[in-house]
Structure formats: C-alpha cells, structure tokens
Design an enzyme around this catalytic site. Sequence first.
Site, PDB file in Angstrom:
ATOM      1  N   GLN A  15      36.702  43.051  -4.511  1.00 29.40           N
ATOM      2  CA  GLN A  15      37.195  43.260  -3.134  1.00 29.40           C
ATOM      3  C   GLN A  15      37.314  44.748  -2.792  1.00 29.40           C
ATOM      4  O   GLN A  15      36.746  45.219  -1.801  1.00 29.40           O
ATOM      5  CB  GLN A  15      38.583  42.642  -2.971  1.00 29.40           C
ATOM      6  CG  GLN A  15      38.678  41.163  -3.165  1.00 29.40           C
ATOM      7  CD  GLN A  15      40.003  40.651  -2.640  1.00 29.40           C
ATOM      8  OE1 GLN A  15      40.149  40.404  -1.446  1.00 29.40           O
ATOM      9  NE2 GLN A  15      40.980  40.502  -3.510  1.00 29.40           N
ATOM     10  N   THR A 106      49.470  47.052  -9.857  1.00 22.75           N
ATOM     11  CA  THR A 106      49.968  45.899  -9.105  1.00 22.75           C
ATOM     12  C   THR A 106      51.493  45.856  -8.974  1.00 22.75           C
ATOM     13  O   THR A 106      52.213  46.364  -9.839  1.00 22.75           O
ATOM     14  CB  THR A 106      49.493  44.603  -9.807  1.00 22.75           C
ATOM     15  OG1 THR A 106      50.108  43.477  -9.203  1.00 22.75           O
ATOM     16  CG2 THR A 106      49.843  44.598 -11.289  1.00 22.75           C
ATOM     17  N   TYR A 130      49.265  38.844 -16.744  1.00 19.66           N
ATOM     18  CA  TYR A 130      48.513  39.771 -15.892  1.00 19.66           C
ATOM     19  C   TYR A 130      49.331  41.056 -15.664  1.00 19.66           C
ATOM     20  O   TYR A 130      48.850  42.165 -15.889  1.00 19.66           O
ATOM     21  CB  TYR A 130      48.175  39.086 -14.558  1.00 19.66           C
ATOM     22  CG  TYR A 130      47.691  40.013 -13.476  1.00 19.66           C
ATOM     23  CD1 TYR A 130      46.419  40.578 -13.527  1.00 19.66           C
ATOM     24  CD2 TYR A 130      48.507  40.332 -12.384  1.00 19.66           C
ATOM     25  CE1 TYR A 130      45.972  41.436 -12.523  1.00 19.66           C
ATOM     26  CE2 TYR A 130      48.071  41.176 -11.378  1.00 19.66           C
ATOM     27  CZ  TYR A 130      46.810  41.726 -11.450  1.00 19.66           C
ATOM     28  OH  TYR A 130      46.379  42.576 -10.455  1.00 19.66           O
ATOM     29  N   LYS A 134      48.463  44.866 -16.966  1.00 17.66           N
ATOM     30  CA  LYS A 134      48.290  45.964 -16.004  1.00 17.66           C
ATOM     31  C   LYS A 134      49.283  47.087 -16.315  1.00 17.66           C
ATOM     32  O   LYS A 134      48.952  48.272 -16.210  1.00 17.66           O
ATOM     33  CB  LYS A 134      48.493  45.461 -14.557  1.00 17.66           C
ATOM     34  CG  LYS A 134      47.422  44.503 -14.049  1.00 17.66           C
ATOM     35  CD  LYS A 134      46.053  45.145 -13.900  1.00 17.66           C
ATOM     36  CE  LYS A 134      45.958  46.149 -12.782  1.00 17.66           C
ATOM     37  NZ  LYS A 134      44.573  46.668 -12.632  1.00 17.66           N
TER      38      LYS A 134
HETATM   39  N1  LIG Z   1      43.718  40.953  -5.732  1.00 15.97           N
HETATM   40  C1  LIG Z   1      45.016  41.209  -5.561  1.00 15.97           C
HETATM   41  O1  LIG Z   1      45.739  40.468  -4.889  1.00 15.97           O
HETATM   42  C2  LIG Z   1      45.620  42.433  -6.173  1.00 15.97           C
HETATM   43  C3  LIG Z   1      46.989  42.676  -5.988  1.00 15.97           C
HETATM   44  C4  LIG Z   1      47.551  43.827  -6.551  1.00 15.97           C
HETATM   45  C5  LIG Z   1      46.773  44.689  -7.295  1.00 15.97           C
HETATM   46  N2  LIG Z   1      45.435  44.422  -7.476  1.00 15.97           N
HETATM   47  C6  LIG Z   1      44.639  45.358  -8.260  1.00 15.97           C
HETATM   48  O2  LIG Z   1      43.715  45.955  -7.373  1.00 15.97           O
HETATM   49  C7  LIG Z   1      42.507  46.271  -8.086  1.00 15.97           C
HETATM   50  C8  LIG Z   1      41.318  45.721  -7.326  1.00 15.97           C
HETATM   51  O3  LIG Z   1      41.469  44.311  -7.233  1.00 15.97           O
HETATM   52  P1  LIG Z   1      40.364  43.382  -6.552  1.00 15.97           P
HETATM   53  O4  LIG Z   1      41.087  42.290  -5.858  1.00 15.97           O
HETATM   54  O5  LIG Z   1      39.382  44.217  -5.837  1.00 15.97           O
HETATM   55  O6  LIG Z   1      39.704  42.766  -7.879  1.00 15.97           O
HETATM   56  P2  LIG Z   1      38.417  41.835  -7.969  1.00 15.97           P
HETATM   57  O7  LIG Z   1      37.952  41.435  -6.627  1.00 15.97           O
HETATM   58  O8  LIG Z   1      38.745  40.787  -8.981  1.00 15.97           O
HETATM   59  O9  LIG Z   1      37.322  42.824  -8.569  1.00 15.97           O
HETATM   60  C9  LIG Z   1      37.329  43.244  -9.902  1.00 15.97           C
HETATM   61  C10 LIG Z   1      35.903  43.566 -10.260  1.00 15.97           C
HETATM   62  O10 LIG Z   1      35.881  44.047 -11.609  1.00 15.97           O
HETATM   63  C11 LIG Z   1      34.776  43.444 -12.252  1.00 15.97           C
HETATM   64  N3  LIG Z   1      34.910  43.468 -13.692  1.00 15.97           N
HETATM   65  C12 LIG Z   1      35.505  42.572 -14.500  1.00 15.97           C
HETATM   66  N4  LIG Z   1      35.344  42.914 -15.795  1.00 15.97           N
HETATM   67  C13 LIG Z   1      34.636  44.070 -15.784  1.00 15.97           C
HETATM   68  C14 LIG Z   1      34.127  44.897 -16.820  1.00 15.97           C
HETATM   69  N5  LIG Z   1      34.331  44.593 -18.106  1.00 15.97           N
HETATM   70  N6  LIG Z   1      33.430  45.998 -16.493  1.00 15.97           N
HETATM   71  C15 LIG Z   1      33.193  46.295 -15.183  1.00 15.97           C
HETATM   72  N7  LIG Z   1      33.637  45.531 -14.163  1.00 15.97           N
HETATM   73  C16 LIG Z   1      34.349  44.424 -14.461  1.00 15.97           C
HETATM   74  C17 LIG Z   1      34.781  42.034 -11.696  1.00 15.97           C
HETATM   75  O11 LIG Z   1      33.578  41.366 -11.981  1.00 15.97           O
HETATM   76  P3  LIG Z   1      33.641  39.742 -12.130  1.00 15.97           P
HETATM   77  O12 LIG Z   1      34.069  39.217 -10.804  1.00 15.97           O
HETATM   78  O13 LIG Z   1      32.231  39.421 -12.516  1.00 15.97           O
HETATM   79  O14 LIG Z   1      34.651  39.469 -13.214  1.00 15.97           O
HETATM   80  C18 LIG Z   1      34.978  42.339 -10.213  1.00 15.97           C
HETATM   81  O15 LIG Z   1      33.768  42.647  -9.565  1.00 15.97           O
HETATM   82  C19 LIG Z   1      42.690  45.717  -9.494  1.00 15.97           C
HETATM   83  O16 LIG Z   1      43.107  46.750 -10.337  1.00 15.97           O
HETATM   84  C20 LIG Z   1      43.804  44.715  -9.344  1.00 15.97           C
HETATM   85  O17 LIG Z   1      44.529  44.543 -10.537  1.00 15.97           O
HETATM   86  C21 LIG Z   1      44.845  43.322  -6.919  1.00 15.97           C
END
Ligand SMILES: NC(=O)c1ccc[n+]([C@@H]2O[C@H](COP(=O)([O-])OP(=O)(O)OC[C@H]3O[C@@H](n4cnc5c(N)ncnc54)[C@H](OP(=O)(O)O)[C@@H]3O)[C@@H](O)[C@H]2O)c1
Length: 293
Positions: A15, A106, A130, A134
């Site tokens: 995202q 997070t 999780y 983190k």
């Molecule tokens: N989503 C939420 O509600 C939320 C809330 C608070 C904080 N955050 C934090 O915000 C950040 C961005 O979140 P997001 O929602 O954008 O996450 P996301 O949509 O899950 O994207 C994470 C990306 O990382 C990739 N990935 C996984 N393993 C990997 C590896 N070994 N090497 C390289 N890439 C890899 C994933 O690929 P695959 O899809 O193929 O696994 C995916 O494309 C993260 O740090 C998350 O912890 C998110």
Amino acid sequence: MENKIKLLVTGASGQLGSELKHLAANYPDFEFLFTDVAELDITKPGQAEKFVAENPVSFIINCAAYTAVDKAEEDHDKAFLINAIAVDYLIDAARMSDATLIHVSTDYVFDGTKNSPYHEEDVAIPESAYGQTKYEGENLIMYSDIPAIIIRTSWLYSTFGNNFVKTMLRLGTEKEAINVVYDQVGTPTYARNLAQAILEIVSKISVKPIKTREIYHYTNEGVTSWYDFASEIFRHRSLSCKVHPIDTSKYPTPAKRPAFSVLSKDKIKREFNLSIPHWVDSLHQMLRDLDEK
Ligand SMILES: NC(=O)c1ccc[n+]([C@@H]2O[C@H](COP(=O)([O-])OP(=O)(O)OC[C@H]3O[C@@H](n4cnc5c(N)ncnc54)[C@H](OP(=O)(O)O)[C@@H]3O)[C@@H](O)[C@H]2O)c1
C-alpha cells in the site's frame, strides 16, 4: 541527472510503496529505485548490502513488512524475520551506503490502556506477535549507529492493495447489515498522505542531514472507531447497508488489538512543519481517487 537524490524503496508493491510510486513524478530531484521481494528480498542476508553496493543511495525507505496481524500469531518466525531480522540487514546496507533509513512502524506497539494520545516516548507494550516483531525492528534501529527515522502510523488504507475501506465497499454492496466493533478507537491514515509526508521529510533531511535516530508518529488528524469509520464509508457512498456496533468481545480475533491507539502528531508537525489532513477529508479524497483509477 547526476545531482539527483537516490532513494531505495523496499516492499514497493504494498500500500505505502505503491503510493510512493504514485507520487514519484512530483519529485523530479529524486531518483527512485522501487523494489519488492522479487528484486530485493530484505530477509536474505547480504542482499540489501549487495543492492546498495551496486546502486548507492542516500535514503532507504522501508515499506516492506509482514502485515498480516492475525496470521502473525501462528507465523511468528516469519513475522520476526521480515519485521525485525531483515531490518538489521537494512541497517547494514544503510551504513555501507552512508544512507538515512526511513522505517515505518505501528500503533500496535502500544497496549492501548491510555485514554489520551500516545507520545513517542510512551512505553511500548506490544500485545500481539505483529506488534512485538515491529517493536523489535524499532529497537534494532534505535540501538544502531546509523541516521534513521521511524514513523509509527495506524489503520493504513490506500487505493492500492486490500484494506478496511475496500472490504467495507465490498460488504456494503453484498450485505444488508454488518457488525463492526465500536470499542477500538484510533485514527485511519490514507497511505497517500503518509507517502507525501515521508517525501517532504526526505526533502528536508537531504538539505539538513540528521545524524541520530528519532521516532515520530504520523496518522491523519481526528479520532474515530472502526464502527464510525465504516458508517462514514457507507454514508459517503450512499450504501444502504446497516452498520451495527458490537463489542470487541463479540468479535474475537487471534491477535489482541489496542482498545485505544490515538497517536500524538505534535512532534512530527513541529519538526517538519507538516500540515496533516483530517481522516474524514482524507477518506473522501481516497474514495474520489479510487473512482479515478
Ligand atoms: N496496514 C496497516 O494498517 C498498517 C498500520 C500501521 C502500520 N503499518 C506499517 O506500515 C508499513 C507499510 O504497510 P503496508 O500496509 O503498505 O504493507 P503491505 O501493503 O503489506 O506491503 C508490504 C510489502 O512488503 C512486501 N514484502 C514482504 N516480505 C518482503 C521481503 N522479504 N522483501 C521485500 N518485500 C517484502 C510485501 O510483499 P507480499 O505482499 O508479496 O508479501 C508487500 O508488497 C509497514 O511497516 C506496516 O507495518 C501498516
């Protein structure tokens, strides 16, 4: 071309990474190297270092993460590998490239027992696997020797990927009524706003470099519950699906979520002179952006 600031973005198909891609054209002074697991698997020892040895960068923006909150309870090792061990490899790569690491964390590092906004220095007590992994990733950075910024965010949604807003839009057309928890309070964050904030911060740091490590909180402004969030999505889209408020106890999940996770944005606003949109305005903007896709 020569003077462009080079940025490596990991996890760029997620995202937040996709929103950075979307905004990239607005930053002609930056040269982005967008990678996801196929180009750069951050969990493979030495891969990030090899990548920056071949492509020296000034910034590494880590958008890669294990984000399946419930699955992490039984898949702890994989979550730990991506959210913590791999962060150590990125620290090594940043050190080798003399780069600043921008890392995203997070609100789930907090236990949610406060009833006023969490500040950066509040004690983190993660209650889910999780959140724990983190937090371990954060600590690796905070105890390292590289310049770095950790941005904790919450309830992220985007026009890209799967998220709560998209799930509600689907359920809102499929069902006549749904139950949504009303006793988890926090702030939704449009990933495009966070991506914009990250690029503004990178612009400022590239002029006035940092030497140490700092944690900041960034979410949209305002406070809501998942129930009110869902209700606003349906109201704005004129969906007749009813939303019934339910207690968290009536919707058990493998991972425990904080009941209250509002984050104070005072520090990031003050330090980087950011103006942050209200979650309702950002939600409406995202729904318009979705229509235009
Ligand atoms: N989503 C939420 O509600 C939320 C809330 C608070 C904080 N955050 C934090 O915000 C950040 C961005 O979140 P997001 O929602 O954008 O996450 P996301 O949509 O899950 O994207 C994470 C990306 O990382 C990739 N990935 C996984 N393993 C990997 C590896 N070994 N090497 C390289 N890439 C890899 C994933 O690929 P695959 O899809 O193929 O696994 C995916 O494309 C993260 O740090 C998350 O912890 C998110």
